[in-house]
Scaffold this active site. Structure first.
Site, PDB file in Angstrom:
ATOM      1  N   HIS A   1      10.972  -4.812   8.423  1.00 29.44           N
ATOM      2  CA  HIS A   1      10.945  -4.349   7.727  1.00 29.44           C
ATOM      3  C   HIS A   1      12.065  -4.667   7.706  1.00 29.44           C
ATOM      4  O   HIS A   1      13.191  -5.363   8.727  1.00 29.44           O
ATOM      5  CB  HIS A   1      11.351  -2.871   8.307  1.00 29.44           C
ATOM      6  CG  HIS A   1      10.059  -2.279   8.568  1.00 29.44           C
ATOM      7  ND1 HIS A   1       8.736  -2.123   9.696  1.00 29.44           N
ATOM      8  CD2 HIS A   1       9.759  -1.997   7.956  1.00 29.44           C
ATOM      9  CE1 HIS A   1       8.014  -1.527   8.945  1.00 29.44           C
ATOM     10  NE2 HIS A   1       8.235  -0.380   8.288  1.00 29.44           N
TER      11      HIS A   1
ATOM     12  N   ASP B   1       8.922  -4.117   4.732  1.00 27.38           N
ATOM     13  CA  ASP B   1       9.042  -3.237   4.250  1.00 27.38           C
ATOM     14  C   ASP B   1      10.544  -2.201   3.739  1.00 27.38           C
ATOM     15  O   ASP B   1      11.380  -2.827   4.517  1.00 27.38           O
ATOM     16  CB  ASP B   1       7.985  -2.368   4.336  1.00 27.38           C
ATOM     17  CG  ASP B   1       6.027  -2.831   4.139  1.00 27.38           C
ATOM     18  OD1 ASP B   1       6.318  -3.136   3.637  1.00 27.38           O
ATOM     19  OD2 ASP B   1       5.676  -2.057   4.765  1.00 27.38           O
TER      20      ASP B   1
END
Length: 759
Positions: free
Chosen positions: A280, A128
């Site tokens: 991430h 993300d």
């Protein structure tokens, strides 16, 4: 003619007068005319030099464009969106099949839902918040090392700023998903804003990669059992828009920056079921994520897992169920690519402008602090040296003085101005020559009616201020010349004090201390502050550095010899005082400031009048700088003076005022979109520097500090007007326009203010 208080000049008499005096030739302004035909021609020439009026439409368009770019920058930086939600909500409206189902949700028509998991012993790595210029390449390196494809849920603004990384992901076989354009809490936004977030991200992806995606992950989402009633409308809307909503089965929690071992434990599934793992590749230091990923992939393979993308794993699930599903990435329509290019261009333009603003902010800060330090050190040194008991210019100067007063339609203040000059206490005597430059309001008659001794009136056709001054110098009897504006009132000792520096034979020009006499209005108070800080304090600095650019037309003294050496006054610029001062400095004459010689002038009382005056000053100064620009290459006194003078004028007279609006724009931006407390502190710090400078200037000028209460207000109106004046002057100069003389309307209120010594 010397005994006649009123003289009418024609060309023959003026030429004869000059021959009889055998004075050095003085350069006459080309607009000086002595007959009706010449007057008409000169006025016709000047009429072609008038610049167009300021284009408020263009200015408005510039402000709209800048405002729009700031808006785009604020939007791209998520300044308008709500942040992370903090409290869980009810799940009564969310279907049980979703809460207890898999991480891939497809909400069909009429709210029918499908929830899916990946096949057993498969892992889909999802990342993300990227792409990030620093950490996404590191993540891609590890994935390439282990020959693993992943799914990246990207933020639209990050794609705009790092399009090459998005292209690399697609080219390497990874897939992209939508993670919104600005990473807001979508549940707090209306439906149209959510749709806009998705659409703008798709456009950014289309512009960078040429594809569009059907995968969507909400910001701040986690696992399926965390969906709440706030999420249900989003899920339904996403399904209607054709998206598959993806959450995760396991969360490495790398955003908390735990140890590598903790990340591995968090991302390891309990059983052998299919797993979507959340990581991430942006949002801060991801060194731990990269290290953990490098260990996680071999570890999961040792446990019998294979790696896949979300769409590939979802496709296997559908195939096992006997259903064929569409691919997650398809080619984007050409129209989407074009629209994406426009969006990317807007964000990049906003980013570029903001970077330029950042540079300007640093420049303004450095120049402001540097100027303040120079003023404190050099101006205080100047004041200390002048106030020593043993300091003097030399023997008292008692030679007689000729005062030249050029006057064109000055009926409101000319009588008070002439009376103040005639009442001067200079021991050598004062001769006053009033040159009426084609007035139509009876200015000359007013002076003649005063009947004052040693006051003469010379009437001539209108030829401009330089022409009037040259005429007055030609008629003057004495070698020391004082030039005075027709609206200026001298204190009784002003002439005497003004000429004392001529005791030093190196001094050719002396600047006096100009005071604003009409200080009742707010606009006048602002100008009073500007005169004390921006003019008088600066003159102390310039004198110390031997580079004073301007002796004010309201009160300045000259040696006739010095004026003759540079050819007298010219009309080649609209700032004849700056032009002649630079010429005298280049000629090697010392230019000094005598603070004790005070004269009172009437400042413009309206914004319109102020605009006219400052527009002429600003444009004329630029003309003078351009006229003398080649002298920076000269050797000797001319080059030294010009290099110092033009450097200071360029830095503090042009660049600093032009860049200073950045402070106000960024302050406004910060108050709306950034941390208000930090913004207010930064603005107050800048104001404190200005206030400290003002206190020093007012103390040195022996002025009362009470008026400084208007200084903060000056930042919001007066300073903005000065910005626009300078901007208009620069535009006029760059476009080749020519500005005519801006005659100001006088009220005559100066007399009372000056006699009181205050306002």
């Amino acid at each position: 003619m010397r005994d006649d208080p009123t003289t009418r000049l024609d060309g023959r008499r003026l030429a004869a007068l000059r021959r009889r005096r055998a004075a050095p030739p003085l350069a006459d302004a080309p607009t000086v005319v002595l007959d009706a035909r010449g007057t008409t021609a000169a006025r016709r020439v000047r009429s072609r030099r008038i610049a167009p009026r300021p284009s408020w439409l263009i200015l408005t368009m510039v402000l709209v464009v800048l405002g729009g770019l700031l808006f785009v920058e604020a939007y791209a930086n998520a300044a308008f969106v709500p942040g992370e939600r903090t409290a869980p909500g009810s799940q009564r409206e969310v279907p049980t099949s979703i809460v207890e189902g898999g991480p891939i949700v497809n909400v069909g028509a009429e709210g029918r839902t499908q929830s899916h998991r990946l096949p057993p012993r498969t892992v889909a790595l999802t990342f993300d918040d990227g792409p990030d210029a620093r950490w996404t390449p590191e993540v891609l390196r590890v994935l390439d090392k282990h020959q693993v494809k992943a799914t990246f849920f990207v933020i639209g603004t990050q794609v705009v700023r790092n399009p090459e990384l998005a292209r690399r992901m697609v080219a390497d076989g990874h897939e992209l998903g939508v993670h919104t354009f600005t990473h807001p809490d979508l549940a707090a936004l209306p439906g149209w804003r959510r749709e806009l977030e998705y659409a703008q991200t798709q456009l950014a992806i289309a512009s960078a990669t040429g594809v569009r995606t059907s995968l969507l992950r909400f910001p701040y989402s986690s696992s399926a059992d965390a969906y709440t009633d706030r999420d249900w409308p989003m899920l339904r809307q996403a399904g209607e828009l054709g998206y598959l909503t993806v959450v995760n089965d396991v969360d490495s929690r790398d955003w908390e920056k735990p140890s590598v071992d903790a990340m591995l434990a968090n991302a390891t599934p309990a059983g052998t079921g299919g797993t979507i793992a959340l990581w991430h590749d942006a949002g801060g230091d991801r060194a731990g994520t990269v290290a953990a990923l490098d260990r996680y992939i071999p570890m999961m393979r040792q446990r019998g897992y294979t790696f896949t993308t979300v769409s590939e794993g979802f496709g296997r699930t559908l195939t096992d169920a006997g259903v064929t599903g569409p691919g997650a990435q398809v080619a984007a329509p050409r129209a989407d690519r074009w629209r994406g290019d426009v969006l990317v261009g807007a964000v990049r333009a906003a980013d570029g402008m903001f970077r330029v603003f950042g540079v300007f902010f640093v420049v303004v800060g450095v120049l402001t602090v540097g100027r303040a330090l120079l003023l404190f050190v050099l101006a205080l040194r100047h004041a200390y040296r002048r106030r020593r008991r043993d300091w003097s210019w030399g023997p008292p100067v008692t030679a007689p003085v000729s005062v030249i007063v050029p006057a064109h339609n000055e009926k409101e203040g000319i009588a008070a101005a002439v009376r103040s000059l005639a009442a001067g206490d200079h021991p050598g005597g004062i001769e006053v020559v009033v040159v009426d430059d084609g007035s139509t309001d009876g200015t000359a008659d007013i002076v003649a009616a005063l009947g004052l001794p040693d006051v003469r009136v010379v009437r001539k056709p209108n030829g401009g201020k330089p022409s009037a001054l040259n005429t007055g110098v030609a008629l003057a009897r004495h070698e020391l010349i004082v030039m005075v504006d027709g609206d200026t009132i001298f204190e009784p000792d002003a002439v005497r004090r003004l000429v004392q520096p001529f005791a030093d034979p190196r001094v050719g020009v002396v600047a006096g201390n100009v005071k604003v006499g009409n200080r009742r209005s707010l606009i006048a108070k602002w100008q009073h502050i500007e005169y004390v800080i921006g003019f008088n304090l600066d003159r102390r600095l310039y004198e110390t550095l031997h580079c004073m650019p301007t002796v004010p037309g309201a009160i300045g003294a000259f040696r006739r010899e010095a004026l003759a050496q540079v050819g007298g006054m010219t009309d080649e610029t609209l700032a004849e005082d700056t032009d002649v001062t630079m010429a005298l400095g280049r000629a090697g004459w010392h230019i000094v400031y005598e603070e004790s010689a005070r004269a009172w002038t009437e400042a413009p009382a309206t914004l319109g009048q102020l605009w006219k005056q400052r527009y002429r000053w600003s444009y004329g100064t630029m003309q003078a700088m351009w006229k003398h620009r080649r002298a920076v290459l000269d050797r000797g006194p001319s080059g030294r003076f010009t290099r110092r003078c033009l450097s200071f004028l360029t830095l503090f007279g042009v660049l600093l005022p032009l860049a200073a609006p950045v402070i106000d724009l960024l302050a406004l931006y910060g108050l709306i979109f950034l941390d208000r407390g930090e913004t207010v502190l930064a603005w107050l710090a800048m104001l404190a520097v200005q206030f400290l400078t003002a206190v020093v200037a007012f103390r040195l000028d022996r002025e009362k500090l009470g008026v400084l209460w208007v200084l903060p207000l000056q930042q919001f109106v007066y300073r903005q007007l000065m910005y626009l004046v300078l901007l208009q002057s620069v535009v006029t100069a760059l476009t080749g326009g020519r500005l005519g003389w801006q005659k100001l309307r006088r009220t005559g209120e100066l007399d009372l203010a000056a006699r009181r010594g205050t306002a």
